[in-house]
Design a protein around this motif. Structure first.
Motif, mmCIF file in Angstrom:
data_model
loop_
_atom_site.group_PDB
_atom_site.id
_atom_site.type_symbol
_atom_site.label_atom_id
_atom_site.label_comp_id
_atom_site.label_asym_id
_atom_site.label_seq_id
_atom_site.Cartn_x
_atom_site.Cartn_y
_atom_site.Cartn_z
ATOM 1 N N UNK A 151 0.803 -1.221 0.000
ATOM 2 C CA UNK A 151 0.000 0.000 0.000
ATOM 3 C C UNK A 151 0.838 1.274 0.000
ATOM 4 N N UNK A 152 2.156 1.137 -0.108
ATOM 5 C CA UNK A 152 3.050 2.314 -0.018
ATOM 6 C C UNK A 152 3.515 2.754 -1.407
ATOM 7 N N UNK A 153 3.383 4.037 -1.687
ATOM 8 C CA UNK A 153 4.020 4.609 -2.872
ATOM 9 C C UNK A 153 4.981 5.695 -2.393
ATOM 10 N N UNK A 154 6.092 5.848 -3.100
ATOM 11 C CA UNK A 154 7.157 6.734 -2.643
ATOM 12 C C UNK A 154 7.670 7.594 -3.783
ATOM 13 N N UNK A 155 8.247 8.713 -3.412
ATOM 14 C CA UNK A 155 8.992 9.496 -4.400
ATOM 15 C C UNK A 155 10.416 9.580 -3.862
ATOM 16 N N UNK A 156 11.295 8.722 -4.386
ATOM 17 C CA UNK A 156 12.685 8.703 -3.922
ATOM 18 C C UNK A 156 13.467 9.705 -4.769
ATOM 19 N N UNK A 157 14.217 10.604 -4.138
ATOM 20 C CA UNK A 157 14.942 11.617 -4.912
ATOM 21 C C UNK A 157 15.957 10.981 -5.869
ATOM 22 N N UNK A 158 16.175 11.631 -6.968
ATOM 23 C CA UNK A 158 17.191 11.224 -7.941
ATOM 24 C C UNK A 158 18.542 11.109 -7.218
ATOM 25 N N UNK A 159 19.323 10.092 -7.559
ATOM 26 C CA UNK A 159 20.609 9.905 -6.882
ATOM 27 C C UNK A 159 20.493 8.972 -5.681
ATOM 28 N N UNK B 93 12.783 6.567 -9.964
ATOM 29 C CA UNK B 93 11.690 7.000 -10.843
ATOM 30 C C UNK B 93 10.410 6.187 -10.690
ATOM 31 N N UNK B 94 10.422 5.166 -9.833
ATOM 32 C CA UNK B 94 9.251 4.285 -9.686
ATOM 33 C C UNK B 94 8.156 4.989 -8.887
ATOM 34 N N UNK B 95 6.959 4.979 -9.412
ATOM 35 C CA UNK B 95 5.836 5.629 -8.726
ATOM 36 C C UNK B 95 4.722 4.646 -8.371
ATOM 37 N N UNK B 96 5.002 3.361 -8.583
ATOM 38 C CA UNK B 96 3.982 2.352 -8.274
ATOM 39 C C UNK B 96 4.055 1.924 -6.811
ATOM 40 N N UNK B 97 3.181 1.017 -6.470
ATOM 41 C CA UNK B 97 3.123 0.501 -5.101
ATOM 42 C C UNK B 97 4.341 -0.385 -4.808
ATOM 43 N N UNK B 98 4.924 -0.250 -3.633
ATOM 44 C CA UNK B 98 6.017 -1.151 -3.243
ATOM 45 C C UNK B 98 5.443 -2.545 -3.027
ATOM 46 N N UNK B 99 6.029 -3.517 -3.695
ATOM 47 C CA UNK B 99 5.585 -4.898 -3.601
ATOM 48 C C UNK B 99 6.716 -5.711 -2.976
#
Ligand SMILES: O=c1ccn([C@H]2C[C@H](O)[C@@H](COP(=O)(O)OP(=O)(O)OP(=O)(O)O)O2)c(=O)[nH]1
Length: 131
Positions: free
Chosen positions: A33-41, A70-76
């Protein structure tokens, strides 16, 4: 401490949002159920929980799972039950894995004719002996 915290002292727990019965030697991709925006780098590594692995043989089939910035989907979480006899019940809300965010060095690979020598040189698996 908030439920999802990365305080630099360890992984941030990932919880299952579904129930699932993992039969012996079965694998399953479990929702967090988690989506993340991980910074570039930076990137994310999903790692097994040692307790689940050592007590029940439940670990990750792709360990570690790599989360691209760059992944914007749900963490599986790609779980696998390595126990040959016992099934394992994943319950909703159970902590099933952990996430660490790591800095990703950016390299450009260059083709060369020769590599600089080292003590190890081409010595691979087991070349330094058993002791
Ligand atoms: O344990 C994991 C591993 C990956 N992913 C997501 C995030 C990642 O950014 C994406 C793609 O993962 P990966 O690059 O490892 O997949 P691949 O099999 O190499 O496929 P591709 O890169 O072609 O999508 O899937 C997860 O949710 N959990």
């Amino acid at each position: 401490m908030p439920r999802y915290a990365h305080d630099g002292d360890g992984g941030c727990d990932l919880y299952s949002i579904q129930s699932y019965l993992l039969e012996p030697l079965q694998r399953a991709t479990i929702r967090t159920g988690i989506v993340l925006e991980i910074p570039m780098g930076f990137g994310g590594l999903i790692l097994p929980r040692s307790g689940l692995a050592s007590k029940f043989g439940v670990t990750l089939s792709n360990s570690p799972g790599l989360i691209d910035s760059g992944y914007r989907g749900e963490l599986m979480v790609a779980l696998i039950n390595l126990d040959p006899k016992n099934s394992f019940a994943i319950e909703e809300g159970m902590r099933i894995a952990q996430l660490v965010i790591v800095e990703v060095s950016q390299f450009i690979f260059e083709e060369v004719e020769e590599l600089e020598g080292t003590d190890r040189d081409r010595g691979g698996f087991g070349s330094s002996g058993l002791g």
